[in-house]
Write an enzyme that holds these catalytic residues in place. Structure first.
Site, PDB file in Angstrom:
ATOM      1  N   ASP A  38      36.685  17.158  36.287  1.00  0.00           N
ATOM      2  CA  ASP A  38      38.137  16.966  36.269  1.00  0.00           C
ATOM      3  C   ASP A  38      38.903  18.186  35.750  1.00  0.00           C
ATOM      4  OD1 ASP A  38      37.883  14.466  37.271  1.00  0.00           O
ATOM      5  OD2 ASP A  38      37.922  13.472  35.314  1.00  0.00           O
ATOM      6  N   HIS A 242      30.189  46.189  38.138  1.00  0.00           N
ATOM      7  CA  HIS A 242      31.029  45.016  37.865  1.00  0.00           C
ATOM      8  C   HIS A 242      30.364  44.097  36.836  1.00  0.00           C
ATOM      9  CE1 HIS A 242      33.692  45.478  41.702  1.00  0.00           C
ATOM     10  NE2 HIS A 242      33.999  46.326  40.740  1.00  0.00           N
ATOM     11  N   ASP A 259      36.640  48.127  31.399  1.00  0.00           N
ATOM     12  CA  ASP A 259      37.498  48.126  32.584  1.00  0.00           C
ATOM     13  C   ASP A 259      38.299  46.835  32.509  1.00  0.00           C
ATOM     14  OD1 ASP A 259      38.651  47.967  35.104  1.00  0.00           O
ATOM     15  OD2 ASP A 259      36.843  48.596  36.174  1.00  0.00           O
ATOM     16  N   ASP A 270      45.033  48.159  35.987  1.00  0.00           N
ATOM     17  CA  ASP A 270      43.581  48.326  36.150  1.00  0.00           C
ATOM     18  C   ASP A 270      43.184  49.634  35.469  1.00  0.00           C
ATOM     19  OD1 ASP A 270      40.981  48.334  37.017  1.00  0.00           O
ATOM     20  OD2 ASP A 270      41.438  48.545  39.148  1.00  0.00           O
ATOM     21  N   HIS A 349      30.761  54.850  44.183  1.00  0.00           N
ATOM     22  CA  HIS A 349      31.951  54.127  44.652  1.00  0.00           C
ATOM     23  C   HIS A 349      33.039  55.129  45.002  1.00  0.00           C
ATOM     24  CE1 HIS A 349      33.956  54.798  40.767  1.00  0.00           C
ATOM     25  NE2 HIS A 349      32.856  54.391  40.161  1.00  0.00           N
ATOM     26  N   HIS A 353      41.719  52.602  44.859  1.00  0.00           N
ATOM     27  CA  HIS A 353      42.139  51.552  45.795  1.00  0.00           C
ATOM     28  C   HIS A 353      43.618  51.305  45.574  1.00  0.00           C
ATOM     29  CE1 HIS A 353      41.957  48.941  42.217  1.00  0.00           C
ATOM     30  NE2 HIS A 353      40.783  49.492  41.974  1.00  0.00           N
ATOM     31  N   HIS A 360      42.726  44.753  43.872  1.00  0.00           N
ATOM     32  CA  HIS A 360      42.397  45.542  45.069  1.00  0.00           C
ATOM     33  C   HIS A 360      43.459  45.133  46.078  1.00  0.00           C
ATOM     34  CE1 HIS A 360      37.895  46.213  43.897  1.00  0.00           C
ATOM     35  NE2 HIS A 360      38.743  46.738  43.048  1.00  0.00           N
ATOM     36  N   GLU A 383      39.801  56.576  39.788  1.00  0.00           N
ATOM     37  CA  GLU A 383      38.747  56.087  38.902  1.00  0.00           C
ATOM     38  C   GLU A 383      37.349  56.608  39.221  1.00  0.00           C
ATOM     39  OE1 GLU A 383      37.667  51.941  39.533  1.00  0.00           O
ATOM     40  OE2 GLU A 383      39.333  51.711  40.920  1.00  0.00           O
ATOM     41  N   TYR A 387      27.215  57.563  36.658  1.00  0.00           N
ATOM     42  CA  TYR A 387      26.320  56.536  36.115  1.00  0.00           C
ATOM     43  C   TYR A 387      24.888  57.028  36.326  1.00  0.00           C
ATOM     44  CZ  TYR A 387      30.708  54.312  37.429  1.00  0.00           C
ATOM     45  OH  TYR A 387      32.044  54.045  37.618  1.00  0.00           O
ATOM     46  N   ARG A 405      33.203  55.803  33.332  1.00  0.00           N
ATOM     47  CA  ARG A 405      34.271  55.758  34.330  1.00  0.00           C
ATOM     48  C   ARG A 405      35.590  55.945  33.588  1.00  0.00           C
ATOM     49  NH1 ARG A 405      32.893  51.530  36.725  1.00  0.00           N
ATOM     50  NH2 ARG A 405      34.186  49.838  35.908  1.00  0.00           N
ATOM     51  N   GLU A 407      39.665  55.462  34.486  1.00  0.00           N
ATOM     52  CA  GLU A 407      40.533  54.910  35.541  1.00  0.00           C
ATOM     53  C   GLU A 407      41.977  54.791  35.062  1.00  0.00           C
ATOM     54  OE1 GLU A 407      39.608  50.811  36.677  1.00  0.00           O
ATOM     55  OE2 GLU A 407      40.644  51.133  38.588  1.00  0.00           O
TER      56      GLU A 407
HETATM   57  N1  GLY Z   1      38.290  46.512  38.044  1.00  0.00           N
HETATM   58  C1  GLY Z   1      37.846  46.698  39.361  1.00  0.00           C
HETATM   59  C2  GLY Z   1      38.113  48.053  39.821  1.00  0.00           C
HETATM   60  O1  GLY Z   1      38.272  48.948  39.015  1.00  0.00           O
HETATM   61  O2  GLY Z   1      38.239  48.300  40.975  1.00  0.00           O
HETATM   62 MN    MN Z   2      39.024  48.809  37.098  1.00  0.00          MN
HETATM   63 MN    MN Z   3      40.033  49.795  40.010  1.00  0.00          MN
END
Ligand code: GLY
Ligand code: MN
Ligand code: MN
Length: 440
Positions: A38, A242, A259, A270, A349, A353, A360, A383, A387, A405, A407
């Site tokens: 519920d 992630h 992040d 972000d 990566h 974005h 995103h 970003e 790694y 990273r 960003e």
């Molecule tokens: N937090 C997801 C990204 O940086 O794209």
């Molecule tokens: Mn991010």
């Molecule tokens: Mn991002």
């Protein structure tokens, strides 16, 4: 702060102006999602629906009928219901949809099957987000079939079905002054949250405790929810792109990668920062960190009108490849290594974005097969990362398990870009200074 009623109306008008003549557009709201039995997840409105309406309830459908004399904007929504409202909270009801949200007409959602076929009838084209929600696809077909079943009585079913996403998402890609004000604030709040986590961090605390610090700062600043699940990864967890378990204890000597960004007035921030748990980068951490920072700065410098979408990414690839070569993690000739994508085991990566209501965000990255040219008002992340997998046997052991990273969020301006998330330090010396200050 927030988006004004006038701006929501302007968005609907602009979208209607893009539709072919004789069209109807139909946009469903998000639905409540069950978490367990519920208990439901907190409701998050569908971004397209909210962009056009500002209406924050489930079980609603927005309909645009350009040129309709009795009104172009119709909302179907839940009826007021004292018993349900006692349990689950306020509903605007059809009356509120007109009075508070500017609908020309509003009807109970339970009546949609009776009313919508009549609104579609006579329109030649139906725009909706085809293929996104199976159930909604079927509903649209059902309404059309109701009209088709009446052709012998003179009913005119639509002949064309068009994807609404393309037009709507192109609009969402260009941020207005009001949207940028909100996104600046989302960036400020999120930057402050990262500072708070850095100050609080020390060996022995758990990753989820840093997440709690971040969440505290968001909420105290008026942003109740994160825009996505916060990532707090210490040591080798920072190499999992992630990582959201956030369950490990942070150890002396770890780097911590966070992040996290808040959602403020339906817009996302972000940010990623990576910092030493004990307040001091080791020589290896610092060497890799400075490469990522240089890559990010080069990418930000390449984020300006006239450059295309991929140019900032290409800058990160160049700087990271050069840096890894210099440190001996890659061997060979620079251009050949870039050509062969030798950096990919370390940088797998892309550099960013689009960013907006969705983290995103929507918007095409290529137009006519070519990378999109950057224009004023587009917001994106920058970003890059490095790694080094804990089990990477091709590099000396001292580099393994380091994940970094950095960003930030930027908006393209007339002659460059503005950083929306500059309130949290990113130079290694500045991070060490902030952490040292907190320890005094
Ligand atoms: N937090 C997801 C990204 O940086 O794209
Ligand atoms: Mn991010
Ligand atoms: Mn991002």
């Amino acid at each position: 702060m927030g988006i004004s009623k006038q701006e929501f109306a302007r968005r609907r008008k602009n979208l209607m102006a893009l539709l072919e003549p004789g069209s109807i557009a139909i946009v469903p709201s998000a639905s409540l999602q069950t978490r367990s039995r519920d208990s439901e997840y907190p409701f998050r409105q569908d971004s397209d629906f909210f962009y056009l309406s500002g209406f924050d309830e489930p079980e609603a459908v927005l309909v645009l009928l350009p040129g309709r004399e009795q009104g172009e904007y119709i909302l179907f929504c839940r009826e007021r219901d004292p018993a349900m409202e006692l349990w689950n909270g306020y509903r605007a009801g059809p009356e509120g949809a007109c009075e508070e949200f500017g609908a020309d007409d509003a009807f109970p959602i339970g009546d949609i099957d009776d009313i919508l076929p009549g609104l579609i009838e006579g329109r030649q084209r139906v725009y909706y987000a085809m293929g996104r929600h199976t159930e909604f696809d079927q509903q649209v077909m059902h309404w059309v079939n109701v009209i088709r079943s009446k052709v012998r009585s003179g009913a005119q079913p639509p002949g064309e079905f068009l994807d609404l996403d393309h037009l709507l998402h192109d609009m969402r890609l260009y941020k207005s002054a009001a949207e940028l004000r909100i996104m600046r604030r989302a960036g400020e709040i999120s930057a402050e949250a990262h500072c708070r986590a850095m100050r609080f961090c020390q060996p022995g605390v758990y990753e989820y405790q840093l997440e709690a610090e971040i969440q505290h700062e968001f909420a105290m600043a008026g942003a109740r929810f994160p825009a996505y699940s916060s990532i707090v990864g210490a040591g080798k967890n920072g190499c999992i792109l992630h990582y959201v378990e956030n369950s490990s204890a942070i150890r002396d000597g770890d780097l911590v990668l966070i992040d996290a960004g808040c959602e403020f007035e339906a817009y996302a921030a972000d940010i990623t920062r990576t910092f030493p748990a004990n307040g001091r980068f080791s020589p290896e951490q610092r060497a890799l960190y400075d490469i990522v920072l240089a890559a990010q700065e080069a990418a930000i410098a390449a984020t300006r009108p006239g450059n295309h979408w991929n140019q900032p990414h290409e800058e990160t690839v160049r700087v990271i490849t050069e840096g890894l070569l210099e440190l001996g993690l890659l061997q060979g000739e620079r251009d050949a290594l870039i050509q062969a994508e030798a950096y990919r085991p370390f940088y797998m990566h892309r550099a960013g974005h689009w960013l907006g209501m969705d983290v995103h965000d929507v918007g095409d990255y290529k137009v006519g097969g070519e990378w999109r040219v950057l224009e004023e008002g587009m917001v994106m992340t920058v970003e890059p990362g490095i790694y080094v997998a804990p089990d990477n046997c091709d590099v000396e052991a001292r580099w393994r398990g380091i994940g970094i990273r950095i960003e930030d969020d930027v908006v393209v301006t007339r002659d460059g870009c503005e950083i929306l998330t500059g309130g949290v330090p990113k130079a290694a010396d500045d991070i060490e200074a902030l952490m040292a200050e907190a320890r005094r």
